[in-house]
Design a protein around this motif. Structure first.
Motif, PDB file in Angstrom:
ATOM      1  N   LEU A 222       1.003  -1.167  -0.069  1.00 31.62           N
ATOM      2  CA  LEU A 222      -0.032  -0.034  -0.171  1.00 31.62           C
ATOM      3  C   LEU A 222       0.932   1.282   0.070  1.00 31.62           C
ATOM      4  CD1 LEU A 222      -2.899   1.185   0.257  1.00 31.62           C
ATOM      5  CD2 LEU A 222      -2.684   1.094   2.791  1.00 31.62           C
ATOM      6  N   LEU A 280      -4.518   3.343   9.224  1.00 28.60           N
ATOM      7  CA  LEU A 280      -3.883   2.659   8.173  1.00 28.60           C
ATOM      8  C   LEU A 280      -2.603   2.055   8.774  1.00 28.60           C
ATOM      9  CD1 LEU A 280      -4.125   5.751   5.555  1.00 28.60           C
ATOM     10  CD2 LEU A 280      -4.889   3.470   5.261  1.00 28.60           C
ATOM     11  N   SER A 284      -1.649  -1.833   8.902  1.00 29.94           N
ATOM     12  CA  SER A 284      -0.258  -2.404   8.171  1.00 29.94           C
ATOM     13  C   SER A 284       0.648  -3.209   9.170  1.00 29.94           C
ATOM     14  CB  SER A 284       0.549  -1.390   7.735  1.00 29.94           C
ATOM     15  OG  SER A 284       1.632  -1.682   7.484  1.00 29.94           O
ATOM     16  N   GLU A 357      -5.335  -7.893   1.711  1.00 31.02           N
ATOM     17  CA  GLU A 357      -4.519  -7.002   0.445  1.00 31.02           C
ATOM     18  C   GLU A 357      -5.478  -6.692  -0.594  1.00 31.02           C
ATOM     19  OE1 GLU A 357      -1.690  -5.890   0.172  1.00 31.02           O
ATOM     20  OE2 GLU A 357      -0.486  -6.848   1.898  1.00 31.02           O
ATOM     21  N   SER A 358      -6.371  -7.611  -0.860  1.00 29.99           N
ATOM     22  CA  SER A 358      -7.214  -7.263  -1.844  1.00 29.99           C
ATOM     23  C   SER A 358      -8.735  -7.499  -1.402  1.00 29.99           C
ATOM     24  CB  SER A 358      -7.225  -8.349  -3.096  1.00 29.99           C
ATOM     25  OG  SER A 358      -7.226  -9.631  -2.352  1.00 29.99           O
ATOM     26  N   SER A 359      -9.395  -6.341  -1.389  1.00 25.50           N
ATOM     27  CA  SER A 359     -10.827  -6.250  -0.946  1.00 25.50           C
ATOM     28  C   SER A 359     -11.708  -6.654  -1.998  1.00 25.50           C
ATOM     29  CB  SER A 359     -11.189  -5.204  -0.300  1.00 25.50           C
ATOM     30  OG  SER A 359     -12.384  -5.198   0.482  1.00 25.50           O
ATOM     31  N   ILE A 478     -10.187   4.095   2.914  1.00 29.36           N
ATOM     32  CA  ILE A 478      -8.987   3.872   2.080  1.00 29.36           C
ATOM     33  C   ILE A 478      -8.767   2.572   2.077  1.00 29.36           C
ATOM     34  CG2 ILE A 478      -6.639   4.596   1.785  1.00 29.36           C
ATOM     35  CD1 ILE A 478      -7.354   7.393   2.758  1.00 29.36           C
ATOM     36  N   LEU A 479      -8.548   1.814   3.205  1.00 30.93           N
ATOM     37  CA  LEU A 479      -8.274   0.428   3.321  1.00 30.93           C
ATOM     38  C   LEU A 479      -9.347  -0.391   2.484  1.00 30.93           C
ATOM     39  CD1 LEU A 479      -7.244   0.181   6.828  1.00 30.93           C
ATOM     40  CD2 LEU A 479      -5.686  -0.064   5.096  1.00 30.93           C
ATOM     41  N   TYR A 481     -11.319   0.092   0.217  1.00 33.41           N
ATOM     42  CA  TYR A 481     -11.668   0.631  -1.340  1.00 33.41           C
ATOM     43  C   TYR A 481     -10.558   0.958  -1.795  1.00 33.41           C
ATOM     44  CZ  TYR A 481     -16.655   0.605   0.352  1.00 33.41           C
ATOM     45  OH  TYR A 481     -17.908   0.369   0.854  1.00 33.41           O
ATOM     46  N   LYS A 482      -9.423   0.085  -1.499  1.00 35.04           N
ATOM     47  CA  LYS A 482      -8.254   0.280  -1.992  1.00 35.04           C
ATOM     48  C   LYS A 482      -8.024   0.491  -3.630  1.00 35.04           C
ATOM     49  CE  LYS A 482      -3.637  -1.958  -2.441  1.00 35.04           C
ATOM     50  NZ  LYS A 482      -2.895  -3.323  -2.193  1.00 35.04           N
ATOM     51  N   ASP A 483      -7.518   1.358  -4.026  1.00 38.07           N
ATOM     52  CA  ASP A 483      -7.402   1.571  -5.564  1.00 38.07           C
ATOM     53  C   ASP A 483      -8.771   1.938  -6.285  1.00 38.07           C
ATOM     54  OD1 ASP A 483      -4.525   1.253  -5.357  1.00 38.07           O
ATOM     55  OD2 ASP A 483      -4.848  -0.891  -5.436  1.00 38.07           O
ATOM     56  N   HIS A 485     -10.593   4.602  -6.673  1.00 40.22           N
ATOM     57  CA  HIS A 485     -10.712   6.087  -6.339  1.00 40.22           C
ATOM     58  C   HIS A 485     -12.148   6.535  -6.406  1.00 40.22           C
ATOM     59  CE1 HIS A 485      -6.607   5.716  -6.503  1.00 40.22           C
ATOM     60  NE2 HIS A 485      -6.355   5.494  -7.924  1.00 40.22           N
TER      61      HIS A 485
END
Length: 620
Positions: A222, A280, A284, A357-359, A478-479, A481-483, A485
């Motif tokens: 991240l 965050l 992590s 890592e992937s949601s 943010i965590l 819905y990572k990437d 935007h």
């Protein structure tokens, strides 16, 4: 991504200092000569009161528009057919009330906004000799100065330097210019200057760790979000500027009681982004296998350090003399940050689980997947809010009405002069003692309060925790819905709207007459919802510009955001030292105060840039 380089940014901070010097050169040398009275102070005007009545002595009093339900204050006494002079405030419009003396009968009143260093006459007379009606007319003898002109000039100069620097950076992108520089300078250094992107942090964990107020250390998968450091740095730069005086403009100072000024925005934003960082960083570290016991020790230690630094190092009661237990102020900004961080970080540590890592968007209840798993946290925060409401509105405070949220002093027509802050002040006095509270609250300027009141007191810390928890929610967005935007920005927008609607209901769109007014001194819940609404919208904007579109590198605010603890403590310790402060030629000039405060703020931004380039970060 916007092009940038070390020349451009380092020059911009030196330019900031130069801007202030240029402003100082523009300080109005005519200010002193324009003043008919030698002791006329900043934000004052001269008023000559002409009593043209033949059979009345006059008593003239005044009340500011900004002073809610205040007693009128005596301004001057004028005998029959004579002239008296007085100094009047010109920060806000005021109402002048003329009474006959000694019977106190009101003869007339007038509403006027005086200008700084202006010369005015208040003429009290009978328009018609046969009439009993008395008139009050304001006449301008000498025009005031434009006290806001220095701000306009400062903006133009900073904008001019920014344009020049951008043009210089564009020239650096021309191959012929780069080749010429390559020949004229050390080739190795030139290559570094031209090809490196200033402000692009190393994606290593070595620069992380400023957990409470600084920057979280992101997991390798991240990438570090520059928007968070930029947000934090923006709040910090404004905080430094207003703490240094803000050019002595009223809107750069804290509000006397209800309402908001620029100075009232930054501390809650600091708290908000601290909550985001907690979400965050803990996610992590949990994902990397850190034990909760290890994290608990770090949380306790960092909270204690923040509290001790605030009590021992950054303590405003030093101005009362050598610091001892007799006059030690216990609450404070860093103390509140430490307590807030402790509660919110423990709350997250107890209930949080490492976010995968992937949601997957197909996860259960995707619309609330960043809320539903954490319902115990929400329940605890709601209970804390109930505690705040009960203590604020139900606690019996001797000599004060139940649920009093007013400033005391001359407010509420002087009926509750010793009730400043109601339950909040009463709890602080019981637990801490009056001598361990802030002795010069902002309320004593306008409302003439005489009792101590601490804006960072115990009761307000509950709502500070709520503010940080809302920031924690931003971090979870943010965590989870990572990437994604669009999803992140939509949820930021929705949270901003929800908080804004709550604020509208609580305040009834009124500064003083709502159910719970916006009040920074008390940290009312409406203050928290209003500022969190602003925070979500501001974070959305910065996130879009910096991390999504990469139209802005985040400079110059990114650099102080990376070293927030050092800059905050440093600016407090060295506030009265050259080159951050010096003896002024004309201390009654907004221009010279603005110049000094711009220099001090620009220097701290430049210092943060130098520290960033040398990879120096203060961790606690």
């Amino acid at each position: 991504m916007a092009a940038s380089g070390p020349w451009g940014h380092s020059a911009s901070y030196l330019a900031g200092a130069l801007v202030a010097v240029l402003l100082s050169g523009l300080a109005q040398p005519h200010d002193i000569s324009r003043r008919p009275v030698s002791d006329l102070k900043i934000d004052q005007a001269l008023l000559q009161i002409h009593n043209e009545l033949l059979n009345e002595n006059l008593s003239v009093s005044w009340v500011s528009d900004y002073c809610y339900q205040c007693l009128a204050q005596e301004l001057s006494f004028v005998t029959m057919s004579s002239i008296a002079t007085a100094h009047v405030d010109c920060q806000h419009a005021i109402t002048l009330i003329v009474n006959s003396s000694p019977n106190g009968k009101e003869l007339c009143r007038t509403h006027y906004h005086f200008g700084e260093f202006g010369n005015y006459s208040l003429i009290v007379k009978n328009p018609h000799s046969s009439s009993l009606k008395v008139s009050c007319d304001i006449v301008i003898n000498q025009n005031p100065i434009n006290s806001y002109l220095p701000i306009f000039i400062a903006v133009l100069i900073y904008l001019g330097f920014f344009i020049i620097l951008r043009l210089g950076l564009c020239l650096l992108n021309i191959e012929q210019v780069r080749n010429w520089l390559y020949k004229k300078m050390n080739p190795r250094e030139t290559d570094r200057l031209i090809n490196s992107e200033l402000g692009s942090p190393s994606r290593t964990d070595s620069i992380g760790g400023d957990l409470p107020v600084g920057v979280w250390s992101a997991a390798s998968s991240l990438h570090r979000l520059r928007s968070l450091d930029t947000f934090r740095g923006l709040a910090l730069v404004i905080m430094v500027f207003v703490n240094y005086g803000g050019g002595k403009y009223w809107f750069f100072k804290h509000q006397s009681w209800n309402g908001l000024t620029l100075a009232d925005l930054v501390f809650p934003w600091f708290v908000f982004i601290m909550g985001t960082s907690i979400a965050l960083s803990l996610s992590s570290m949990l994902r990397r296998g850190c034990s909760k016991w290890h994290l608990l020790v770090k949380i306790l230690w960092r909270s204690l350090l923040l509290f001790l630094i605030g009590v021992i190092v950054v303590n405003p009661n030093y101005c009362l003399g050598p610091l001892s237990w007799d006059n030690l102020r216990i609450p404070g900004v860093l103390q509140r940050l430490g307590c807030t961080y402790l509660v919110v970080a423990l709350l997250e540590l107890v209930f949080a689980k490492p976010v995968p890592e992937s949601s997957s968007p197909e996860a259960r209840c995707p619309a609330v997947r960043d809320i539903l798993p954490y319902w115990p946290q929400w329940l605890i925060v709601m209970e804390l809010q109930v505690v705040w409401l009960c203590l604020t509105f139900l606690l019996h405070v001797p000599g004060c009405p139940k649920g009093y949220l007013g400033p005391g002093g001359i407010g509420d027509f002087g009926n509750y002069s010793n009730c400043t802050g109601g339950a909040a002040a009463y709890i602080d006095q019981l637990v801490l003692g009056a001598e361990h509270m802030y002795q010069h609250p902002s309320s004593n300027v306008l409302y003439l309060t005489t009792v101590p009141f601490d804006p960072e007191g115990i009761l307000g810390t509950i709502n500070s925790i709520v503010m940080a928890f809302l920031g924690l929610q931003a971090g979870k967005i943010i965590l989870f819905y990572k990437d994604q935007h669009t999803q992140i920005m939509v949820r930021f927008f929705l949270w901003s709207v929800v908080m804004g609607v709550i604020s509208i209901v609580l305040t009834m769109c009124s500064k003083d007459e709502g159910i719970i007014p916006v009040n920074k001194n008390l940290w009312t819940i409406s203050y928290v919802t209003t500022l969190s609404s602003f925070a979500f919208m501001l974070l959305l904007s910065i996130y879009y510009l910096v991390d999504v579109k990469r139209m802005w590198s985040g400079a110059p605010f990114f650099f102080p955001g990376m070293n927030s603890i050092l800059i905050y403590v440093g600016h407090e310790i060295f506030e009265d030292y050259f080159p951050f402060k010096w003896r002024m030629v004309n201390p009654q000039s907004h221009t010279e105060h603005l110049a000094q405060n711009l220099i001090a703020t620009s220097l701290w931004v430049f210092i943060s840039y130098v520290l960033y380039r040398k990879r120096i970060f203060w961790k606690i």
